[in-house]
Design a protein around this motif. Structure first.
Motif, PDB file in Angstrom:
ATOM      1  N   LEU A   1      61.380 -27.113 -47.532  1.00 14.72           N
ATOM      2  CA  LEU A   1      60.367 -27.523 -48.504  1.00 14.72           C
ATOM      3  C   LEU A   1      59.045 -27.814 -47.807  1.00 14.72           C
ATOM      4  O   LEU A   1      57.976 -27.448 -48.301  1.00 14.72           O
ATOM      5  CB  LEU A   1      60.858 -28.764 -49.269  1.00 14.72           C
ATOM      6  CG  LEU A   1      59.858 -29.376 -50.243  1.00 14.72           C
ATOM      7  CD1 LEU A   1      59.551 -28.410 -51.374  1.00 14.72           C
ATOM      8  CD2 LEU A   1      60.384 -30.686 -50.801  1.00 14.72           C
TER       9      LEU A   1
ATOM     10  N   LEU B   1      57.795 -26.538 -45.044  1.00 16.61           N
ATOM     11  CA  LEU B   1      57.094 -25.299 -44.703  1.00 16.61           C
ATOM     12  C   LEU B   1      56.590 -24.591 -45.944  1.00 16.61           C
ATOM     13  O   LEU B   1      55.491 -24.040 -45.956  1.00 16.61           O
ATOM     14  CB  LEU B   1      58.037 -24.383 -43.934  1.00 16.61           C
ATOM     15  CG  LEU B   1      57.806 -24.459 -42.441  1.00 16.61           C
ATOM     16  CD1 LEU B   1      59.091 -24.242 -41.704  1.00 16.61           C
ATOM     17  CD2 LEU B   1      56.767 -23.446 -42.021  1.00 16.61           C
ATOM     18  N   GLY B   2      57.404 -24.618 -46.985  1.00 21.74           N
ATOM     19  CA  GLY B   2      57.006 -23.976 -48.233  1.00 21.74           C
ATOM     20  C   GLY B   2      55.736 -24.611 -48.794  1.00 21.74           C
ATOM     21  O   GLY B   2      54.756 -23.923 -49.071  1.00 21.74           O
TER      22      GLY B   2
ATOM     23  N   ASN C   1      52.568 -23.932 -46.773  1.00 25.32           N
ATOM     24  CA  ASN C   1      52.034 -22.582 -46.876  1.00 25.32           C
ATOM     25  C   ASN C   1      51.574 -22.241 -48.285  1.00 25.32           C
ATOM     26  O   ASN C   1      50.713 -21.380 -48.446  1.00 25.32           O
ATOM     27  CB  ASN C   1      53.042 -21.586 -46.339  1.00 25.32           C
ATOM     28  CG  ASN C   1      53.042 -21.613 -44.827  1.00 25.32           C
ATOM     29  OD1 ASN C   1      52.159 -21.045 -44.203  1.00 25.32           O
ATOM     30  ND2 ASN C   1      53.982 -22.331 -44.237  1.00 25.32           N
TER      31      ASN C   1
ATOM     32  N   ALA D   1      61.036 -19.685 -46.456  1.00 25.34           N
ATOM     33  CA  ALA D   1      61.468 -21.034 -46.853  1.00 25.34           C
ATOM     34  C   ALA D   1      62.329 -20.950 -48.116  1.00 25.34           C
ATOM     35  O   ALA D   1      63.368 -21.624 -48.217  1.00 25.34           O
ATOM     36  CB  ALA D   1      60.251 -21.932 -47.087  1.00 25.34           C
TER      37      ALA D   1
ATOM     38  N   GLU E   1      66.353 -22.052 -48.896  1.00 25.20           N
ATOM     39  CA  GLU E   1      66.832 -22.884 -50.008  1.00 25.20           C
ATOM     40  C   GLU E   1      67.860 -22.126 -50.847  1.00 25.20           C
ATOM     41  O   GLU E   1      68.853 -22.699 -51.301  1.00 25.20           O
ATOM     42  CB  GLU E   1      65.669 -23.333 -50.905  1.00 25.20           C
ATOM     43  CG  GLU E   1      64.466 -23.935 -50.180  1.00 25.20           C
ATOM     44  CD  GLU E   1      64.738 -25.264 -49.477  1.00 25.20           C
ATOM     45  OE1 GLU E   1      65.916 -25.621 -49.310  1.00 25.20           O
ATOM     46  OE2 GLU E   1      63.756 -25.921 -49.079  1.00 25.20           O
TER      47      GLU E   1
END
Lengths: 307, 234, 337
Positions: free
Chosen positions: A120, A122-123, A126, C314, C318
């Motif tokens: 999460l 890194l998500g 970015n 990412a 998940e």
């Protein structure tokens, strides 16, 4: 200027940055004690809040919402409104993310949750970078002069006074919430013993939602205040602060929000004061070294209980 | 008419079956004790009744309602409360806060109820602002029972309420249990050293190796020589 | 035919990178897949291995470098072993204060050490040449193989273009063979460790550490051994990377490339399964490289495309955690008893 004469000024910087770290640390500590995992996305949640705030600020400026500075501060009511809304939106984002991700992994245990939080992190970072780019964005462009603090050889800006006061007010608010409200007590109860909380009939889903509301809201405020203090933000903002926050939380006693506040302020001060003695390039490592020393001497932290 | 009726329940952890077609009943305002050696499945039975474990076979009825497979937070709303053997209090909360948490789902004013509970456990009233984590084992047990009483349950499940307590304290806990029962609450107790518990019970069940062995009135079980020799330590 | 040579050369390049990641995944598998140690500072060991090897094998500082130390011109194999040893020693230092504590502490400590190593690499210019990084890192047998290929081309001027292209990249073929040999040897070692009584103990620690401790096993010692062996393998991965890239800088070891990708590789491939770890490296590196081609057709800037790809990876993590936590190849539980 010798190292010693710099110290009062560095202490002031340290208290300011420690106040910001503490607002982040409360969320890390609550997530740890109530949801049972170390949330590596917390830094990036702070960044998310800061960027939501930035977007709102831009929007308010565009529609000409009053932005005359409030008294000696370098920002106006539009900024305050942006901060409040950003806190709310970040909290809402965290509740949604919890529903989509963490809730479905709760049965899988703390390490899997930790791993999901890294993804999460890194998500989020970015997604921010996608929309705003990697370059710094100015938060508040006005220049502000630091005024001397009577009695000690240091200066402080009114914005910094605002940061410290707001942090104290919010910490007091969190304290009152945890101490006196039904939901606050339920949060402490769930932190004590989640299984018993469920058996007792405490609505643990609601407790978790409130944990994200408080953690996410304070994270957004912390991110925005970091923008005020540094003048600009980058998508790396949260990641850079995360290690300091973790160090503070462990120093204070992981899972204890009061310990987290104390620990984060100590880390903030240590980081700033260290620059009088060592290269500023190593400032980010100071927190880590303190954390390792604490783990060696007293792994439970200053206020921590035995696990 | 029985308040709780467990009918042919088989249950356990994962693939490990601990209970084999166990049945029992608790009538309104009864005190019922389950005795049996270590590992007989007593705690498993409690957890299954309270919905912490789902039975693979059998039904559990409470107040004529089928509660088999319901989650604990649903069952607690129906008027059943559960006091686990260990970790049955919130240590960093005060006595008063522990009781308030017991009433979490109540939206009405429950200060009268807290008052009643303090009347049942006068020692708790004096210590209402103390953190429970710092209190003695007997006091913790009282807090745990007080917490469970906050929702005015009609049945309380007590898992080894006197375990790890000095005999004098254990006696006091049993006195309190009688007092609770006298307010109209049915009580199902699991006990390992169960003489005291059987003495105040209307009826008792003997559980061994996950199955029913005997059932009788509390007094008869106490006087039964074989039970005494096998399960009550002579 | 020209396409053929180009594609083949790309595949070789791809396989060298994926194979290097395979080594790192194996190192992580022994820590996480076998023992359940949550090391999220893989980048630290990776960087340490790369720099150690580069400094041992590389040339002495040149005039335009800020560096004043290192560059001993030692053989490649010394660099490889040195990288492993230095990483092993650092693993001991980091393991002692953290391995007795909850998993969270190891996670935070490893991420801290990885960031601290990056700070040292950026700041201690006398040793590392700072942010400019180390250049001209020698590749083993480069002169022999590349020179030989050049000589062959010069001696045979009439070669078809595709053959010429293939021979020019002869060194890459050699390096791929080297990577695969190292990967295979490490695979055999790790696999063997997993089957040995040692492997059964560490898997038991992963399942239930308290129960294993009650059987009289010194779980701390086993965890430390795991951390050290894994770190040594990561150091070897760093060395392999440095001598192919020939240039390393602190930016090469940012958390995404140095840690996160490797975690996604292992989890997608199958934690606890060595073949899964290697498979995951090739699959994830394939996705990562493939999306680079794809995003060229998107109406976004290069930096936006890079962000988008990271978001995608990412999300991939998940998705695996939510819907296939055991990965493509589940752990070989049948060997457990």
């Amino acid at each position: 200027m010798s190292a010693i004469t710099q110290i009062p000024q560095l202490l002031v910087y340290g208290i300011v940055s420690g106040s910001i770290l503490a607002l982040g640390g409360i969320g890390v500590s609550l997530t740890y004690s109530i949801l049972g995992f170390s949330n590596f996305a917390h830094g990036d949640i702070m960044a998310l809040g800061a960027y939501i705030g930035l977007g709102l600020l831009g929007l308010f400026t565009a529609v000409g919402l009053a932005d005359t500075p409030l008294g000696p501060l370098s920002f106006g009511p539009g900024f305050i409104l942006a901060m409040v809304l950003a806190a709310g939106l970040t909290a809402a984002a965290m509740i949604i993310i919890d529903r989509l991700l963490f809730r479905k992994l709760r049965h899988a245990g703390p390490i899997i949750l930790m791993m999901a939080s890294i993804g999460l992190a890194l998500g989020l970072r970015n997604v921010i970078q996608f929309f705003w780019g990697p370059q710094p964005h100015y938060y508040i462009a006005r220049i502000q002069v630091a005024v001397p603090i009577p009695g000690i050889d240091a200066r402080i800006k009114s914005d910094e006074v605002f940061i410290i006061v707001l942090a104290i007010v919010l910490v007091a608010g969190v304290h009152a919430f945890l101490r006196y409200t039904k939901m606050g007590k339920a949060m402490r109860a769930m932190a004590d013993n989640a299984a018993l909380a469920r058996v007792t009939g405490i609505n643990t889903d609601r407790v978790i939602a409130w944990t994200w509301v408080i953690g996410g809201g304070l994270a957004a405020v912390a991110g925005i205040l970091a923008g005020v203090e540094n003048k600009f933000i980058t998508p790396q903002l949260g990641w850079q602060m995360l290690l300091s926050i973790f160090a503070g939380v462990i120093l204070g006693g992981i899972g204890n929000p009061y310990g987290a506040i104390i620990g984060c302020v100590i880390i903030g001060i240590s980081e700033e004061v260290s620059t009088a003695f060592i290269s500023t390039g190593y400032k980010p490592a100071v927190a880590f070294v303190i954390m390792i020393l604490m783990l060696l001497v007293r792994p439970t932290g200053i206020l921590g209980r035995k696990a | 008419m029985s308040l709780l009726k467990v009918d042919g329940v088989t249950s356990g952890y994962g693939d490990m079956e601990v209970l084999h077609t166990v049945s029992l009943e608790v009538g309104p305002q009864e005190i019922v004790t389950i005795i049996g050696p270590n590992g007989a499945g007593k705690s498993t039975l409690m957890k299954t009744i309270f919905g912490l474990l789902a039975p693979s076979v059998g039904t559990i009825r409470f107040n004529e309602q089928n509660i088999t497979g319901l989650s604990p937070d649903r069952i607690v709303r129906l008027g059943m409360a559960y006091v686990p053997q260990v970790e049955n209090i919130f240590p960093s909360l005060t006595v008063q806060e522990n009781l308030e948490m017991g009433a979490f789902i109540r939206t009405d004013d429950f200060s009268d109820r807290i008052d009643e509970i303090y009347s049942l456990f006068p020692v708790l009233r004096r210590r209402r602002t103390q953190r429970v984590g710092k209190m003695s084992g007997g006091e913790r047990q009282m807090v745990a029972m007080g917490r469970a009483l906050m929702l005015d349950p009609t049945l309380i499940l007590l898992d080894e309420p006197s375990a790890a307590l000095a005999p004098k304290l254990a006696m006091e806990i049993f006195e309190r249990i009688t007092a609770i029962n006298e307010t109209g609450v049915a009580i199902l107790i699991v006990e390992q050293n169960a003489k005291e518990s059987l003495r105040l019970s209307t009826r008792g069940y003997v559980l061994a190796a996950g199955s029913n062995r005997f059932t009788d009135t509390g007094r008869s079980l106490l006087e039964n020589e074989e039970i005494g020799r096998l399960y009550l330590g002579g | 035919m020209e396409h053929f040579a180009g594609i083949l050369n790309y595949i070789v390049f791809f396989a060298i990178t994926a194979g290097t990641y395979g080594i790192l995944s194996l190192g992580l598998n022994i820590q996480w897949g076998y023992t359940g140690l949550f090391n999220i500072g893989v980048a630290g060991f990776y960087a340490l291995g790369a720099y150690t090897s580069a400094l041992l094998v590389g040339p002495a500082p040149s005039a335009w470098e800020e560096r004043t130390f290192g560059g001993f011109g030692l053989p490649f194999i010394v660099g490889l072993i040195g990288a492993a040893l230095v990483c092993g020693i650092v693993a001991i230092i980091i393991g002692i204060p953290t391995l007795r504590l909850r998993a969270d502490y190891l996670a935070i400590a490893t991420i801290g050490i990885a960031e601290s190593i990056r700070l040292v690499l950026s700041n201690e210019s006398w040793l590392t040449n700072g942010v400019w990084g180390l250049q001209q890192i020698p590749s083993p047998l480069y002169k022999t193989i590349h020179g030989g290929a050049d000589a062959f081309i010069n001696a045979h001027p009439g070669l078809p273009q595709w053959l010429h292209d293939l021979i020019v990249s002869a060194y890459d073929w050699f390096y791929l063979a080297l990577v695969l040999v190292v990967l295979f040897v490490l695979y055999l070692i790790v696999e063997r460790l997993g089957r040995a009584p040692w492997g059964r103990v560490v898997r038991a620690i992963r399942e239930d550490e308290d129960a294993t401790a009650m059987l009289g096993k010194n779980t701390f010692a086993f965890k430390l051994q795991t951390l050290v062996i894994g770190a040594m393998i990561m150091g070897i991965g760093g060395s392999i990377y440095a001598h192919y890239a020939r240039f390393i800088s602190p930016a090469s070891f940012k958390p995404f490339y140095g840690t996160f990708l490797i975690w996604v590789m292992l989890i997608l491939g199958g934690s606890g399964n060595n073949r899964g770890a290697i498979l995951g490296s090739f699959v994830v590196w394939g996705i990562w490289a493939g999306t680079e081609f794809l995003t060229r057709y998107f109406p976004v800037s290069a930096t936006q495309a890079a962000s988008l790809r990271i978001v995608l990876i990412a999300l991939l993590l998940e998705v695996v955690l939510l819907w296939r936590p055991q990965g493509i190849l589940p752990p070989c539980t049948k060997k457990l008893e």
